[in-house]
Design a protein around this motif. Structure first.
Motif, PDB file in Angstrom:
ATOM      1  N   UNK A 144      12.860 -73.646  93.067  1.00 60.62           N
ATOM      2  CA  UNK A 144      12.075 -74.867  92.868  1.00 60.62           C
ATOM      3  C   UNK A 144      12.935 -75.913  92.172  1.00 60.62           C
ATOM      4  N   UNK A 145      13.956 -76.402  92.855  1.00 60.49           N
ATOM      5  CA  UNK A 145      14.892 -77.325  92.211  1.00 60.49           C
ATOM      6  C   UNK A 145      14.280 -78.699  91.949  1.00 60.49           C
ATOM      7  N   UNK A 146      14.861 -79.394  90.988  1.00 61.74           N
ATOM      8  CA  UNK A 146      14.451 -80.771  90.694  1.00 61.74           C
ATOM      9  C   UNK A 146      14.903 -81.661  91.839  1.00 61.74           C
ATOM     10  N   UNK A 147      13.977 -82.414  92.399  1.00 57.63           N
ATOM     11  CA  UNK A 147      14.291 -83.307  93.521  1.00 57.63           C
ATOM     12  C   UNK A 147      14.286 -84.777  93.105  1.00 57.63           C
ATOM     13  N   UNK A 148      13.777 -85.057  91.918  1.00 58.01           N
ATOM     14  CA  UNK A 148      13.662 -86.442  91.464  1.00 58.01           C
ATOM     15  C   UNK A 148      13.766 -86.461  89.956  1.00 58.01           C
ATOM     16  N   UNK A 149      14.636 -87.317  89.415  1.00 54.13           N
ATOM     17  CA  UNK A 149      14.744 -87.417  87.959  1.00 54.13           C
ATOM     18  C   UNK A 149      15.120 -88.836  87.583  1.00 54.13           C
ATOM     19  N   UNK A 150      15.127 -89.102  86.297  1.00 55.38           N
ATOM     20  CA  UNK A 150      15.463 -90.432  85.809  1.00 55.38           C
ATOM     21  C   UNK A 150      14.490 -90.861  84.728  1.00 55.38           C
TER      22      UNK A 150
END
Length: 237
Positions: A144-150
């Motif tokens: 379940x990888x991170x697909x959006x960050x910031x």
């Protein structure tokens, strides 16, 4: 067409404004004393040479349409993108060096070192936020990888970190580059901010230079993630 010297002056004003402001477009233009048209033209010129880029807001405004009107609070409100440096070095340069460029060229460094001493923590805290976003991607496994960050900002609040995984789990984070430990009151404040902004995160992530209170370190809350400087060492491997 403006003379080259004037255009160079506008570019320097914008770069300086990006370095010392919160990056929101309207605040950058105001600090740089640039009109909307001149400011956008200056930004695009600096973007073309790789100095600046835009980070779009992820805020979603209430839908309007037939029979729907914006509330009084929302009338006249505009979602603002942020203008950021492409490379951290340029942010350092226009924060500390450019304002004292003529003095440094003349061999005078007192004001440069005074500025560095007064504002270095603020500069590093921004870098700490960027590293925290990189670390949160390492914290979630490949299933379940991170697909959006910031960062995330809206009309109510700003958050140092908002990430989403492939399965749409949300992580909201706070980053503190301070000389004292984070205590539980920060978690309560973060939850209140989320509630006001209409966010319902699955995890609350705290990133601290100086560690955490005993109460937080012993917390059994599975939705609370705490990262200290030892965790950041993973980014070097």
């Amino acid at each position: 067409m403006l003379p080259p010297l004037v255009r160079e002056n506008e570019s320097r004003r914008m770069l300086r404004a990006v370095a010392v402001s919160d990056g929101k477009t309207i605040n950058v233009l105001r600090r740089a004393s640039l009109s909307r048209s001149r400011g956008h033209g200056t930004y695009h010129a600096l973007h073309r040479v790789g100095l600046l880029h835009r980070e779009e807001s992820r805020e979603r405004l209430p839908e309007t349409g037939l029979g729907k009107k914006r509330s009084r609070e929302m009338r006249g409100y505009t979602v603002q993108a942020k203008i950021k440096f492409t490379y951290p070095f340029h942010r350092f340069w226009y924060t500390f060096v450019e304002p004292h460029r003529e003095e440094i060229e003349a061999g005078e460094y007192d004001n440069f070192f005074k500025s560095l001493d007064e504002s270095l923590d603020r500069f590093v805290s921004f870098t700490f936020e960027e590293l925290s976003n990189a670390l949160i991607k390492r914290a979630f496994d490949s299933s379940d990888p991170v697909r959006e960050e910031g960062t995330y900002w809206d009309r109510h609040n700003e958050f140092d970190l908002l990430a989403k995984t492939r399965r749409n789990r949300m992580i909201v984070g706070e980053c503190k580059w301070k000389g004292h430990k984070i205590c539980k009151s920060l978690v309560s404040k973060l939850k209140s901010k989320c509630e006001r902004s209409g966010l319902d995160p699955d995890y609350y992530a705290l990133f601290s230079r100086s560690g955490f209170s005993k109460e937080l370190r012993n917390s059994a809350d599975p939705n609370l993630l705490c990262f200290d400087l030892e965790d950041f060492e993973k980014l070097l491997k």
